[in-house]
Scaffold this motif. Structure first.
Motif, PDB file in Angstrom:
ATOM      1  N   ALA A  36       0.948  -1.159  -0.262  1.00  0.00           N
ATOM      2  CA  ALA A  36       0.019   0.149   0.103  1.00  0.00           C
ATOM      3  C   ALA A  36       1.052   1.510  -0.159  1.00  0.00           C
ATOM      4  CB  ALA A  36      -1.136  -0.183   1.264  1.00  0.00           C
ATOM      5  N   LEU A  37       1.731   1.024   0.658  1.00  0.00           N
ATOM      6  CA  LEU A  37       2.491   2.277   1.096  1.00  0.00           C
ATOM      7  C   LEU A  37       3.427   2.853  -0.600  1.00  0.00           C
ATOM      8  CD1 LEU A  37       4.607   1.917   4.136  1.00  0.00           C
ATOM      9  CD2 LEU A  37       2.682   3.502   3.652  1.00  0.00           C
ATOM     10  N   ALA A  38       3.834   1.454  -1.403  1.00  0.00           N
ATOM     11  CA  ALA A  38       4.816   1.018  -2.389  1.00  0.00           C
ATOM     12  C   ALA A  38       3.599   1.750  -3.456  1.00  0.00           C
ATOM     13  CB  ALA A  38       5.310   0.356  -2.596  1.00  0.00           C
ATOM     14  N   ARG A  39       2.803   1.558  -3.607  1.00  0.00           N
ATOM     15  CA  ARG A  39       1.798   2.503  -4.577  1.00  0.00           C
ATOM     16  C   ARG A  39       1.361   3.778  -4.337  1.00  0.00           C
ATOM     17  NH1 ARG A  39      -1.749  -3.510  -4.470  1.00  0.00           N
ATOM     18  NH2 ARG A  39      -0.588  -4.772  -6.420  1.00  0.00           N
ATOM     19  N   THR A  40       1.457   4.356  -3.073  1.00  0.00           N
ATOM     20  CA  THR A  40       1.331   5.537  -2.729  1.00  0.00           C
ATOM     21  C   THR A  40       2.663   6.592  -2.592  1.00  0.00           C
ATOM     22  OG1 THR A  40      -0.475   4.779  -1.635  1.00  0.00           O
ATOM     23  CG2 THR A  40       0.035   6.836  -1.222  1.00  0.00           C
ATOM     24  N   TYR A  41       3.680   5.966  -2.714  1.00  0.00           N
ATOM     25  CA  TYR A  41       4.502   6.977  -2.345  1.00  0.00           C
ATOM     26  C   TYR A  41       5.999   6.708  -3.374  1.00  0.00           C
ATOM     27  CZ  TYR A  41       2.017   8.376   1.645  1.00  0.00           C
ATOM     28  OH  TYR A  41       0.613   8.498   2.650  1.00  0.00           O
ATOM     29  N   SER A  42       6.314   5.228  -3.641  1.00  0.00           N
ATOM     30  CA  SER A  42       7.207   4.848  -4.568  1.00  0.00           C
ATOM     31  C   SER A  42       8.248   5.940  -5.921  1.00  0.00           C
ATOM     32  CB  SER A  42       7.093   2.887  -4.427  1.00  0.00           C
ATOM     33  OG  SER A  42       6.698   3.017  -5.791  1.00  0.00           O
ATOM     34  N   THR A  43       7.005   5.813  -6.692  1.00  0.00           N
ATOM     35  CA  THR A  43       6.676   6.654  -8.034  1.00  0.00           C
ATOM     36  C   THR A  43       7.212   8.060  -7.282  1.00  0.00           C
ATOM     37  OG1 THR A  43       4.617   7.601  -7.929  1.00  0.00           O
ATOM     38  CG2 THR A  43       5.859   5.597  -8.643  1.00  0.00           C
ATOM     39  N   GLY A  44       6.861   8.598  -5.896  1.00  0.00           N
ATOM     40  CA  GLY A  44       7.070  10.249  -5.705  1.00  0.00           C
ATOM     41  C   GLY A  44       6.190  10.730  -6.591  1.00  0.00           C
ATOM     42  N   LYS A  45       4.995  10.539  -7.114  1.00  0.00           N
ATOM     43  CA  LYS A  45       3.546  11.166  -7.297  1.00  0.00           C
ATOM     44  C   LYS A  45       3.125  12.081  -6.830  1.00  0.00           C
ATOM     45  CE  LYS A  45       3.265   7.860 -11.645  1.00  0.00           C
ATOM     46  NZ  LYS A  45       2.095   7.276 -12.329  1.00  0.00           N
ATOM     47  N   ALA A  46       3.297  11.481  -5.518  1.00  0.00           N
ATOM     48  CA  ALA A  46       1.903  12.038  -4.447  1.00  0.00           C
ATOM     49  C   ALA A  46       3.434  13.169  -3.446  1.00  0.00           C
ATOM     50  CB  ALA A  46       1.874  11.524  -3.361  1.00  0.00           C
ATOM     51  N   THR A  47       4.025  13.081  -3.985  1.00  0.00           N
ATOM     52  CA  THR A  47       5.252  13.961  -3.218  1.00  0.00           C
ATOM     53  C   THR A  47       6.077  14.769  -3.758  1.00  0.00           C
ATOM     54  OG1 THR A  47       6.926  11.818  -2.629  1.00  0.00           O
ATOM     55  CG2 THR A  47       4.760  12.868  -0.923  1.00  0.00           C
ATOM     56  N   GLY A  48       6.424  14.566  -4.271  1.00  0.00           N
ATOM     57  CA  GLY A  48       7.515  15.078  -5.440  1.00  0.00           C
ATOM     58  C   GLY A  48       9.066  14.674  -5.475  1.00  0.00           C
ATOM     59  N   GLY A  49       8.857  13.390  -4.628  1.00  0.00           N
ATOM     60  CA  GLY A  49       9.842  12.033  -4.610  1.00  0.00           C
ATOM     61  C   GLY A  49      10.133  11.278  -3.686  1.00  0.00           C
ATOM     62  N   GLN A  50      10.553  10.874  -3.359  1.00  0.00           N
ATOM     63  CA  GLN A  50      10.101   9.083  -2.163  1.00  0.00           C
ATOM     64  C   GLN A  50      10.396  10.452  -1.267  1.00  0.00           C
ATOM     65  OE1 GLN A  50      12.305   5.616  -3.103  1.00  0.00           O
ATOM     66  NE2 GLN A  50      10.750   5.443  -4.381  1.00  0.00           N
ATOM     67  N   MET A  51       9.446   9.737  -0.421  1.00  0.00           N
ATOM     68  CA  MET A  51       9.466  10.235   0.949  1.00  0.00           C
ATOM     69  C   MET A  51      10.656   9.358   2.087  1.00  0.00           C
ATOM     70  SD  MET A  51       5.369  11.131   2.070  1.00  0.00           S
ATOM     71  CE  MET A  51       5.582   9.297   2.142  1.00  0.00           C
ATOM     72  N   TRP A  52      11.732  10.562   2.972  1.00  0.00           N
ATOM     73  CA  TRP A  52      12.584   9.588   3.694  1.00  0.00           C
ATOM     74  C   TRP A  52      12.002   8.885   4.678  1.00  0.00           C
ATOM     75  CZ3 TRP A  52      11.748   9.406   9.266  1.00  0.00           C
ATOM     76  CH2 TRP A  52      10.561  10.596   9.211  1.00  0.00           C
ATOM     77  N   PHE A  75       9.115   6.791   3.472  1.00  0.00           N
ATOM     78  CA  PHE A  75       8.585   5.613   3.119  1.00  0.00           C
ATOM     79  C   PHE A  75       9.404   4.957   2.570  1.00  0.00           C
ATOM     80  CE2 PHE A  75       9.311   3.999  -1.456  1.00  0.00           C
ATOM     81  CZ  PHE A  75       7.976   2.546  -0.906  1.00  0.00           C
ATOM     82  N   ARG A  76      10.592   5.745   2.614  1.00  0.00           N
ATOM     83  CA  ARG A  76      12.276   4.747   3.033  1.00  0.00           C
ATOM     84  C   ARG A  76      12.005   4.094   3.628  1.00  0.00           C
ATOM     85  NH1 ARG A  76      13.907   9.551   0.634  1.00  0.00           N
ATOM     86  NH2 ARG A  76      14.760   9.803   1.901  1.00  0.00           N
ATOM     87  N   SER A  77      12.428   4.669   4.745  1.00  0.00           N
ATOM     88  CA  SER A  77      12.280   3.811   6.235  1.00  0.00           C
ATOM     89  C   SER A  77      11.510   2.664   6.313  1.00  0.00           C
ATOM     90  CB  SER A  77      12.536   5.190   7.127  1.00  0.00           C
ATOM     91  OG  SER A  77      13.040   4.712   8.848  1.00  0.00           O
ATOM     92  N   VAL A  78      10.093   2.870   6.480  1.00  0.00           N
ATOM     93  CA  VAL A  78       8.986   2.096   6.523  1.00  0.00           C
ATOM     94  C   VAL A  78       8.838   0.943   5.745  1.00  0.00           C
ATOM     95  CG1 VAL A  78       7.225   0.919   6.922  1.00  0.00           C
ATOM     96  CG2 VAL A  78       7.812   4.204   7.856  1.00  0.00           C
ATOM     97  N   PHE A  79       9.372   1.317   4.945  1.00  0.00           N
ATOM     98  CA  PHE A  79       9.892   0.025   3.451  1.00  0.00           C
ATOM     99  C   PHE A  79      11.006  -0.331   4.371  1.00  0.00           C
ATOM    100  CE2 PHE A  79      10.619  -2.074  -0.207  1.00  0.00           C
ATOM    101  CZ  PHE A  79       9.208  -2.570  -1.076  1.00  0.00           C
ATOM    102  N   ASP A  80      11.343  -0.363   4.041  1.00  0.00           N
ATOM    103  CA  ASP A  80      12.607  -1.011   4.252  1.00  0.00           C
ATOM    104  C   ASP A  80      12.904  -1.463   5.574  1.00  0.00           C
ATOM    105  OD1 ASP A  80      16.179  -1.330   3.487  1.00  0.00           O
ATOM    106  OD2 ASP A  80      16.214  -0.871   6.166  1.00  0.00           O
ATOM    107  N   HIS A  81      12.687  -1.093   6.459  1.00  0.00           N
ATOM    108  CA  HIS A  81      11.579  -2.164   7.871  1.00  0.00           C
ATOM    109  C   HIS A  81      10.968  -3.408   7.756  1.00  0.00           C
ATOM    110  CE1 HIS A  81      11.551  -2.667  11.929  1.00  0.00           C
ATOM    111  NE2 HIS A  81      10.791  -2.615  11.933  1.00  0.00           N
ATOM    112  N   LEU A  82       9.832  -2.949   7.109  1.00  0.00           N
ATOM    113  CA  LEU A  82       9.057  -4.235   7.414  1.00  0.00           C
ATOM    114  C   LEU A  82      10.087  -5.134   5.693  1.00  0.00           C
ATOM    115  CD1 LEU A  82       5.475  -1.939   5.261  1.00  0.00           C
ATOM    116  CD2 LEU A  82       6.361  -3.313   7.656  1.00  0.00           C
ATOM    117  N   LEU A  83      10.672  -5.075   4.905  1.00  0.00           N
ATOM    118  CA  LEU A  83      11.581  -5.680   3.707  1.00  0.00           C
ATOM    119  C   LEU A  83      11.706  -6.641   4.221  1.00  0.00           C
ATOM    120  CD1 LEU A  83      12.113  -7.605   1.265  1.00  0.00           C
ATOM    121  CD2 LEU A  83      13.298  -5.540   0.857  1.00  0.00           C
TER     122      LEU A  83
END
Length: 378
Positions: free
Chosen positions: A43-59, A61-69
């Motif tokens: 869900a986070l990747a589909r919302t934030y990974s392309t940066g479309k919602a924020t103009g760039g990948q947010m820290w 998102f990167r932190s939470v996604f890496d933790h989940l992985l």
């Protein structure tokens, strides 16, 4: 569950600290709900990974996604493997770099039998190729492992760069330093360091034959393969050179020869900056090159195990003067015929922090001397 995930996704950009999200995922996985962590990551990747919602990948998102992985990949159990595969197969995040990273995480924390799911279900081919050699490095006989053997021994991926590597470890590879992972990070050994960690060389009045540099750009690139990431992704410097000797060089005279070659890394070495050097077994040279390639320098994470193994062999082959197109077995024969030295000196070239490498290989005919030096700093 869907409402909780949606709440996290919506509120993520406003968070100043994401440890609360980590804790929620940790708790769910501890209760056996691995799907929650994967669903949240998707869900986070589909919302934030392309940066479309924020103009760039947010820290965030990167932190939470890496933790989940990391959480899923380092928690034992087949269901966690299944959820990792769901997470990294997502179009929004899939990449070769992520596959290499994930393969290293999985191989360090799961039984090979559980990892067979990566070879029978949906998974990136790059992940599979990396996973095979991450397991080989950990002593797994992949050819005898149900679910993995058929893919690992099939000819369809022989064109892959990793297809050059054998499915068993050679004697030279017996001491690979492999990382230990947890959800909070990794640790690994560093089989190199400042020159003070080596013994001082006794430079006698040795007879050193004249030398002519024979370095070609392709040879320098090949010798540097294992440490290239130090220069490309961190603050590293590399010197890779080959010299032809007019007469055979006595291995005991290598320390004296190193001081006559005009090496940039040893400029100023001598009385004020004593040369440190020692004869080392070929396995130690491979170990140093593998660690440099797989774990990286001061500011990067390296290429991980599978590609670290490939880069170590490529550097070793070039240093030993193996002909292009040689098999790993043929390369190993050339490597075993060389006399290997490590060296260093407290010169201005070496950073003398933690990432200092000096290797020299004297060929079987004793008329070819190759040198690789690398240094990096934070």
């Amino acid at each position: 569950m869907a409402d909780q995930i949606q709440k996290i996704v919506t509120g993520l950009p406003d968070l100043k600290d994401v440890t609360g999200v980590w804790a929620v995922a940790d708790g769910r996985v501890a209760q056996g709900d691995a799907a929650f962590a994967a669903d949240l990551g998707i869900a986070l990747a589909r919302t934030y990974s392309t940066g479309k919602a924020t103009g760039g990948q947010m820290w965030q998102f990167r932190s939470v996604f890496d933790h989940l992985l990391r959480l899923l990949a380092t928690t034992a159990g087949p269901e966690n493997v299944t959820q990792v595969l769901r997470l990294i197969s997502l179009d929004e995040v899939t990449s070769r770099k992520l596959d290499r990273y994930t393969a290293s995480l999985l191989a360090s924390s799961h039984e090979a039998s559980d990892l067979a799911a990566a070879f029978t279900g949906r998974a990136p081919e790059e992940l599979r190729a990396c996973l095979v050699h991450e397991l080989v490095l950990r002593g797994v006989v992949v050819e005898d492992t149900p679910g993995i053997a058929r893919w690992a021994t099939s000819p369809h991926w022989s064109h892959h760069p990793l297809g050059w590597l054998p499915l068993t470890l050679s004697d030279v590879e017996g001491s690979a330093d492999l990382p230990s992972y947890s959800v909070h990070g990794r640790s690994h050994s560093m089989p190199y360091g400042p020159s003070e960690s080596r013994e001082l060389a006794v430079i006698a009045d040795a007879r050193v034959p004249s030398a002519e540099e024979t370095t070609t750009p392709s040879a320098a690139t090949a010798m540097s393969r294992a440490v290239a990431n130090w220069a490309e992704e961190s603050n590293g410097r590399i010197e890779a050179r080959v010299f032809g000797l007019a007469e055979p060089l006595d291995p005991e005279s290598v320390p004296a020869a190193l001081l006559t070659l005009g090496l940039e890394c040893l400029h100023g070495a001598g009385k004020k900056a004593p040369l440190s050097v020692g004869v080392r077994p070929p396995a130690q040279a491979w170990r140093v090159l593998f660690a440099a390639a797989s774990t990286g320098g001061a500011y990067n994470s390296g290429s991980y195990g599978a590609y670290g193994r490939l880069a170590a062999w490529q550097s070793l082959a070039a240093l030993a003067g193996s002909p292009e197109g040689a098999t790993v077995a043929e390369v190993e024969a050339h490597v075993l015929d060389c006399v290997w030295h490590d060296f260093g000196a407290n010169t201005k070239w070496f950073d003398q922090v933690a990432w200092d490498i000096g290797l020299a290989a004297l060929s079987s005919g004793r008329r070819r001397l190759s040198v690789l030096a690398a240094t990096d700093t934070d």
